[in-house]
Design an enzyme around this catalytic site. Structure first.
Site, PDB file in Angstrom:
ATOM      1  N   HIS A 287       0.820  -1.223   0.000  1.00 22.32           N
ATOM      2  CA  HIS A 287       0.000   0.000   0.000  1.00 22.32           C
ATOM      3  C   HIS A 287       0.847   1.264   0.000  1.00 22.32           C
ATOM      4  CE1 HIS A 287      -4.034  -1.835   0.809  1.00 22.32           C
ATOM      5  NE2 HIS A 287      -3.238  -2.864   1.103  1.00 22.32           N
TER       6      HIS A 287
ATOM      7  N   ASP B 214       3.397   9.501  -0.681  1.00 21.87           N
ATOM      8  CA  ASP B 214       2.218   8.724  -0.287  1.00 21.87           C
ATOM      9  C   ASP B 214       2.002   7.627  -1.314  1.00 21.87           C
ATOM     10  OD1 ASP B 214      -0.020   8.123   1.247  1.00 21.87           O
ATOM     11  OD2 ASP B 214      -0.707  10.196   1.297  1.00 21.87           O
TER      12      ASP B 214
HETATM   13  C1  GDG Z   1      -2.214   3.680   3.299  1.00 27.90           C
HETATM   14  C2  GDG Z   1      -1.209   4.414   2.396  1.00 27.90           C
HETATM   15  C3  GDG Z   1      -2.927   4.443   0.575  1.00 27.90           C
HETATM   16  C4  GDG Z   1      -8.536  10.221   7.867  1.00 27.90           C
HETATM   17  N1  GDG Z   1      -8.855  10.983   8.943  1.00 27.90           N
HETATM   18  C5  GDG Z   1     -10.063  10.579   9.351  1.00 27.90           C
HETATM   19  C6  GDG Z   1     -10.492   9.549   8.514  1.00 27.90           C
HETATM   20  N2  GDG Z   1      -9.538   9.341   7.617  1.00 27.90           N
HETATM   21  C7  GDG Z   1      -9.633   8.367   6.518  1.00 27.90           C
HETATM   22  C8  GDG Z   1      -9.711   9.053   5.181  1.00 27.90           C
HETATM   23  C9  GDG Z   1      -9.198   7.958   4.249  1.00 27.90           C
HETATM   24  C10 GDG Z   1      -8.216   7.213   5.137  1.00 27.90           C
HETATM   25  O1  GDG Z   1      -8.488   7.550   6.489  1.00 27.90           O
HETATM   26  C11 GDG Z   1      -6.770   7.610   4.871  1.00 27.90           C
HETATM   27  O2  GDG Z   1      -6.355   7.043   3.689  1.00 27.90           O
HETATM   28  P1  GDG Z   1      -5.016   7.472   2.951  1.00 27.90           P
HETATM   29  O3  GDG Z   1      -5.007   6.815   1.627  1.00 27.90           O
HETATM   30  O4  GDG Z   1      -4.973   8.940   2.853  1.00 27.90           O
HETATM   31  O5  GDG Z   1      -3.783   7.094   3.866  1.00 27.90           O
HETATM   32  P2  GDG Z   1      -3.145   5.941   4.835  1.00 27.90           P
HETATM   33  O6  GDG Z   1      -3.957   5.762   6.056  1.00 27.90           O
HETATM   34  O7  GDG Z   1      -1.764   6.417   5.060  1.00 27.90           O
HETATM   35  O8  GDG Z   1      -3.130   4.531   4.021  1.00 27.90           O
HETATM   36  C12 GDG Z   1      -1.939   5.289   1.402  1.00 27.90           C
HETATM   37  C13 GDG Z   1      -3.823   3.612   1.498  1.00 27.90           C
HETATM   38  O9  GDG Z   1      -3.038   2.854   2.423  1.00 27.90           O
HETATM   39  C14 GDG Z   1      -4.704   2.642   0.690  1.00 27.90           C
HETATM   40  O10 GDG Z   1      -3.935   1.760  -0.082  1.00 27.90           O
HETATM   41  O11 GDG Z   1      -3.740   5.324  -0.186  1.00 27.90           O
HETATM   42  O12 GDG Z   1      -1.016   5.914   0.523  1.00 27.90           O
HETATM   43  O13 GDG Z   1      -0.315   5.201   3.199  1.00 27.90           O
HETATM   44  O14 GDG Z   1     -10.222   7.085   3.874  1.00 27.90           O
HETATM   45  O15 GDG Z   1     -11.039   9.457   4.946  1.00 27.90           O
HETATM   46  N3  GDG Z   1     -11.670   8.927   8.654  1.00 27.90           N
HETATM   47  C15 GDG Z   1     -12.470   9.341   9.680  1.00 27.90           C
HETATM   48  N4  GDG Z   1     -12.106  10.345  10.541  1.00 27.90           N
HETATM   49  C16 GDG Z   1     -10.918  10.978  10.412  1.00 27.90           C
HETATM   50  O16 GDG Z   1     -10.612  11.894  11.190  1.00 27.90           O
HETATM   51  N5  GDG Z   1     -13.649   8.758   9.855  1.00 27.90           N
END
Ligand code: GDG
Length: 485
Positions: A158, A358
């Site tokens: 990921h 990222d």
């Molecule tokens: C890894 C990789 C890759 C965030 N704050 C809150 C909240 N979130 C949710 C967002 C989104 C998720 O968390 C974060 O997803 P990301 O993709 O930005 O990042 P990572 O957690 O680092 O995930 C990344 C991912 O895996 C998938 O393969 O994209 O690059 O690092 O859905 O909405 N959700 C809630 N409250 C928050 O305060 N409910």
């Protein structure tokens, strides 16, 4: 149809997966449909006796078998906090400077993977296909092969793959490469990642590209391809009422939603907003930056450092520019309920997503999905988010260039309706065309087909493909389509 066996560090709570949303829901649905098995850590930290335990607790949930193990506290310290999060996470995000290469971490990382493999072995059926997730579990395939498992095994990472020279700095890079080579298929987020991994396998461990596009390394042949993770637009926006945007008054909002991680570029984002207020004083009192930054891995020093840095920065920018009736930065160090996020995204004029690195970044996609197509906001996106490879109609910025980011905020706020609609439509089409379900399906189809020994079409010159992807991102940087204010 074969059963799917999934292995990841943590197992999602399937009774709550639909509330958590995102990747976990698609995985849970796929497992349910294929009567699957999911093995992972149950989140519990036990005593030393856990280290001898290769018998997972089994539970059934809606057609899926969930198998879980606990970690001992030293396994948690060395495998999870140590090797996974203090070595692999920073290095794979190109932060060699904060990686902690400590003796003992790798051995325990390997031991935990061995224990997980031993726990899984008796649960496997001959025609299962096995899907291993993420950087915690790189050696799992190798450990399963050592136990005689011949089923197709795929691995999805990921997070990003760093350039070859950075990968080579990991003292155990050869062991990691041997682990990677034991999979039949490696899925990565972007073409740039595919290029980086193939470059590394060629330079670091004498891997060879075969005529059919597969890679030969450590006497095994494997396929490497990109499978960008997406979001499911309709289930994300759900049945939220379609409200129009609030008039651009004092609450015109730029929004950031990022776990509080040093990879997410939050200090640079705050500095860019401060610079924007300094450079364009007419916007003072008219715009705010709301940064939702829920805590993560709070016991690690690098995370407490970034927390303090952000508190200082937001305090100093608010102190310098704030008024009795206007505070420029709203910094919220708590999680926000998922249902609320859709409305916050929708009512924010600018989605400000500027990670330093990222794997993908799903927030960029969620922001686009939540917009009102009649009056959409503008996405400012880091060129170093994997999502930039697919989202070229965003305002693409260099997150290290505070000046450029400050300018891009002005461009975003002044963009006319027609350009906003055009960019948004193109972005939404791209987000819709690649849902989390498409991602699951395409990875599993590819794994089944490599399992049948057919090949995947991957570029024979991966570096060229990666270069082309980078050039396209470069072309999309804050463009001259700016309309005069
Ligand atoms: C890894 C990789 C890759 C965030 N704050 C809150 C909240 N979130 C949710 C967002 C989104 C998720 O968390 C974060 O997803 P990301 O993709 O930005 O990042 P990572 O957690 O680092 O995930 C990344 C991912 O895996 C998938 O393969 O994209 O690059 O690092 O859905 O909405 N959700 C809630 N409250 C928050 O305060 N409910």
């Amino acid at each position: 149809m074969s059963r799917i066996v999934l292995v990841s560090n943590r197992v999602a709570d399937l009774s709550k997966a639909s509330q958590a949303g995102g990747v976990a829901v698609a995985i849970a649905d796929t497992l349910r449909a294929r009567k699957g098995l999911w093995l992972g850590w149950n989140g519990r930290i036990g005593d030393r006796s856990e280290e001898l335990n290769a018998k997972p607790a089994l539970a059934e949930f809606d057609g899926t078998t969930v198998a879980t193990l606990a970690l001992s506290s030293r396994e948690h310290d060395d495998y999870y906090t140590g090797y996974s999060n203090n070595v692999l996470w920073p290095v794979f995000h190109s932060r060699l400077d904060i990686a902690q290469f400590e003796a003992g971490y790798y051995q325990r990382y390997l031991d935990v993977n061995k224990r997980f493999a031993q726990a899984l072995r008796p649960l496997l059926k001959p025609d299962d296909i096995i899907w291993v997730h993420d950087y915690h579990m790189i050696p799992l395939g190798m450990e399963l092969r050592a136990l005689g498992v011949t089923n197709p095994i795929g691995f999805f990472l990921h997070i990003p793959v760093p350039p070859a020279q950075t990968f080579l700095a990991i003292p155990e890079h050869r062991e990691l490469a041997r682990g990677l080579a034991s999979y039949d298929l490696i899925g990565l987020q972007t073409k740039v990642d595919v290029g980086n991994l193939i470059d590394y396998l060629q330079d670091g461990v004498f891997g060879r590209i075969l005529q059919d596009g597969r890679i030969r390394a450590f006497d095994r042949e494997l396929s490497i391809a990109s499978f960008p993770v997406g979001i499911d637009v309709d289930s994300f926006i759900g049945s939220r009422p379609k409200r129009g945007r609030e008039a651009p008054t004092a609450t015109t909002r730029l929004l950031g939603v990022d776990r509080l991680d040093y990879t997410k570029g939050l200090p640079q984002k705050f500095r860019a907003f401060g610079r924007f207020l300094e450079k364009y004083p007419d916007y003072r009192r008219k715009v705010i930056l709301s940064q939702i930054a829920p805590p993560t891995r709070e016991t690690m020093v690098a995370y407490t450092d970034i927390k303090h840095e952000l508190e200082t920065l937001s305090g100093s920018i608010n102190g310098r520019y704030g008024e009795l009736d206007w505070v420029p930065i709203q910094y919220i160090h708590r999680a926000t309920p998922r249902k609320m996020l859709v409305d916050v995204y929708r009512n924010s004029r600018v989605g400000f997503v500027t990670p330093l690195r990222d794997g993908m970044n799903l927030v960029a996609k969620e922001y686009v999905a939540a917009q009102d197509p009649g009056d959409p906001g503008v996405l400012i996106l880091s060129r170093f988010a994997g999502a930039a490879e697919q989202m070229k109609e965003a305002l693409i910025v260099n997150p290290y260039d505070v000046e450029e980011m400050a300018k891009s905020i002005k461009v975003a706020l002044e963009m006319g309706l027609t350009e906003r609609q055009e960019r948004h439509q193109a972005l939404l089409d791209s987000v819709r065309s690649n849902s989390t379900y498409d991602w699951c399906r395409s990875f599993l189809n590819a794994l089944e087909s490599v399992g049948r020994r057919s090949t995947l079409a991957i570029p024979t010159s991966p570096s060229d493909a990666a270069r082309k992807a980078l050039q396209e991102i470069e072309l999309a940087r804050v463009s001259p389509r700016i309309q005069p204010s």
